[in-house]
Design an enzyme around this catalytic site. Structure first.
Site, mmCIF file in Angstrom:
data_model
loop_
_atom_site.group_PDB
_atom_site.id
_atom_site.type_symbol
_atom_site.label_atom_id
_atom_site.label_comp_id
_atom_site.label_asym_id
_atom_site.label_seq_id
_atom_site.Cartn_x
_atom_site.Cartn_y
_atom_site.Cartn_z
ATOM 1 N N GLU A 68 0.861 -1.191 0.000
ATOM 2 C CA GLU A 68 0.000 0.000 0.000
ATOM 3 C C GLU A 68 0.892 1.234 0.000
ATOM 4 O OE1 GLU A 68 -3.114 1.730 -0.777
ATOM 5 O OE2 GLU A 68 -3.773 -0.103 0.225
ATOM 6 N N GLU A 71 0.325 7.296 1.140
ATOM 7 C CA GLU A 71 0.594 7.526 2.557
ATOM 8 C C GLU A 71 -0.608 8.106 3.299
ATOM 9 O OE1 GLU A 71 4.336 8.061 0.119
ATOM 10 O OE2 GLU A 71 2.325 8.944 0.071
ATOM 11 N N SER A 161 8.130 5.732 5.347
ATOM 12 C CA SER A 161 7.904 7.138 5.022
ATOM 13 C C SER A 161 8.714 8.104 5.879
ATOM 14 C CB SER A 161 6.406 7.466 5.008
ATOM 15 O OG SER A 161 5.774 6.744 3.958
ATOM 16 N N CYS A 175 3.163 4.831 5.336
ATOM 17 C CA CYS A 175 2.504 4.075 4.281
ATOM 18 C C CYS A 175 2.247 2.645 4.758
ATOM 19 C CB CYS A 175 3.361 4.085 3.007
ATOM 20 S SG CYS A 175 5.038 3.449 3.271
ATOM 21 N N SER A 341 13.011 5.731 -0.198
ATOM 22 C CA SER A 341 12.496 6.926 0.470
ATOM 23 C C SER A 341 13.574 8.006 0.458
ATOM 24 C CB SER A 341 12.095 6.631 1.918
ATOM 25 O OG SER A 341 10.939 5.827 1.978
ATOM 26 N N HIS A 354 8.721 8.989 -2.012
ATOM 27 C CA HIS A 354 8.596 7.593 -1.593
ATOM 28 C C HIS A 354 8.149 6.763 -2.784
ATOM 29 C CE1 HIS A 354 9.161 8.754 2.572
ATOM 30 N NE2 HIS A 354 8.314 9.748 2.347
#
Length: 484
Positions: A68, A71, A161, A175, A341, A354
């Site tokens: 996923e 964020e 993140s 995230c 990141s 990211h």
């Protein structure tokens, strides 16, 4: 992707997009007065343990090949309890050799061109110790990996993140399946202990790609709102409103804002703004650059830490990300087996990138709070760098900040809302993105939120709807990007 609608009372606010898209701008409140009974989890939130951070490790998460990427973002602005208002961007000289846990080795990376001699006490939230920050991140199920600082702010790269800390403002982005909202009680209490009270709270996220993977309290926006309202016994300033912007049958944006700010007396002081570009189905050749095994590993005499640092720098340069924030101090991080990141800071502004390169869920985000007069060149450069098939762009700004933006695709109409990106190949056809929907709302005192969807369409190499296309096969656009 299955459509999940929150089971809450809704009252729509009109918002015409001019693009023919199905758009909703919705205010969300509980269908009845919220009375959330304290659960063991909620009770744990209220307590600040003196030992143990509950830190989350990548080892705790089984890698499934899907992730996923979009964020969750939490922004909390504080003020000193006795102040009428506060300048969140106040500068300060940092104590050299500080050991606030930055960079994982006790050393603080400080931009050399802005450090003055002498010692000045850190103020506000920047007085929090590393153990305090670990506690905050532990509640959200992420850990601190590295840090860079200047006189205005600290920027932490996390396992998932980023965290940005100003003297009186905290921005936390996470995230994956992190539990971001569970850190709110911790942040409120830590702020209270150093004489701060909440001035403004904002929480936002795009609708999830894999909603079934989320943990409490992020299994629906309704659940998130109930969780936020349950904290009113901690701070009455958390009594805000929730909103949905964008097409409910497509990419949309959830926003919660609790605004109790006592406005600054100085004119044009409230000019903050944050631009976020969320890109999906990024070009496969770009995704490949963020696969760890694409780079040399297990080199004789090179430690694992040195290997990660080297590959992080290589990914930053090879992908062109370093060109998106010229002049900034950059802190990149490559992940195994894939992912990336980056935080960059320049004076009062931050930029964060990211990337989730997995096939089937590839995603890249670019966010910055730079105060620029025009976003077009910056947006073009970012989109060109990742070449997504579609992207979502959001802008959250104070009314004064929005007035300072003179050139913005979120406010343009018709052909001017299209984003044309020069080809990366010499003589190639430009990539043209058409805005498919737009939604906006003004909430609370002066917080303006805008959200738009753009999709890639076929373009002519000569002209587009009467608009001449100037081919620039090499180099980035110039202009419009400056220090915050």
């Amino acid at each position: 992707m299955p459509l999940i609608l929150p089971d809450i009372a809704e009252s729509s606010h009109g918002s015409s997009n001019g693009d023919g898209g199905v758009v909703m701008t919705t205010t969300l409140r509980p269908s009845s007065p919220t009375t959330v009974s304290p659960t063991p989890d909620a009770l744990q939130d209220v307590e600040i343990a003196s030992t143990g951070s509950g830190a989350f490790s990548w080892a705790d998460r089984e890698y499934t090949g899907m992730f996923e990427g979009p964020e969750k973002t939490l922004e909390i602005v504080f003020r000193r309890s006795h102040d009428e208002h506060v300048d969140t961007s106040i500068g300060e000289v940092i104590e050299q050799g500080s050991t606030n846990g930055c960079n994982g080795n006790g050393l603080l990376q400080v931009a050399p061109h802005i450090v003055d001699d002498g010692l000045v006490q850190r103020v506000g939230l920047r007085k929090l110790q590393r153990a305090d920050l670990d506690l905050i991140c532990g509640r959200a199920r992420c850990t601190i990996l590295s840090c860079i600082s200047n006189r205005y702010m600290d920027a932490y790269v996390l396992s998932e993140s980023s965290l940005f800390i100003y003297p009186y403002m905290l921005v936390l982005k996470t995230c994956g399946t992190t539990t971001l909202l569970r850190c709110i009680a911790t942040v409120v209490e830590l702020g209270r202990r150093i004489g701060l009270e909440i001035d403004w709270v904002g929480y936002s996220r795009k609708n999830f790609n894999f909603p079934g993977d989320q943990a409490f309290p992020h299994q629906s926006f309704h659940q998130e709102l109930d969780y936020l309202y349950s904290h009113r016994n901690l701070c009455e300033r958390l009594d805000g409103n929730g909103y949905t912007l964008g097409p409910v049958n497509g990419d949309h944006w959830f926003v919660f804002v609790a605004d109790q700010t006592i406005r600054a007396k100085a004119l044009d002081q409230d000019t903050d703004r944050v631009l976020n570009i969320m890109m999906f189905d990024i070009d496969e050749s770009v995704s490949k650059k963020f696969m760890y095994d694409e780079y040399d590993t297990n080199i004789d005499g090179e430690s694992k830490e040195a290997e990660v640092e080297r590959i992080s720098r290589e990914q930053t340069c090879k992908s062109g990300i370093s060109n998106l924030c010229p002049g900034a101090v950059i802190d990149p991080r490559a992940f195994e087996p894939c992912g990336y990141s980056m935080n960059a800071i320049l004076f009062r502004s931050y930029t964060t990138v990211h990337i989730t390169p997995e096939s089937g869920s590839s995603y890249a985000s670019f966010e910055t709070n730079q105060k620029v007069a025009s976003y077009k060149a910056l947006i073009s450069n970012v989109v060109r760098n990742f070449r997504p098939k579609r992207f979502v762009m959001t802008l959250m700004a104070d009314e004064g900040g929005l007035k300072q933006v003179k050139d913005n695709p979120l406010t343009d109409s018709g052909v001017h809302a299209k984003i044309v990106v020069p080809s990366t190949d010499k003589g190639g056809t430009p990539m043209v993105y058409k805005r498919s929907s737009l939604a906006s709302i003004k909430m609370e005192e002066d917080c303006c939120c805008m959200m738009g969807n753009w999709v890639l369409e076929k373009a002519s190499s000569v002209a587009l709807d009467g608009m001449a296309i100037v081919q620039r096969p090499r180099g980035f656009s110039v202009g419009g990007v400056g220090a915050g």
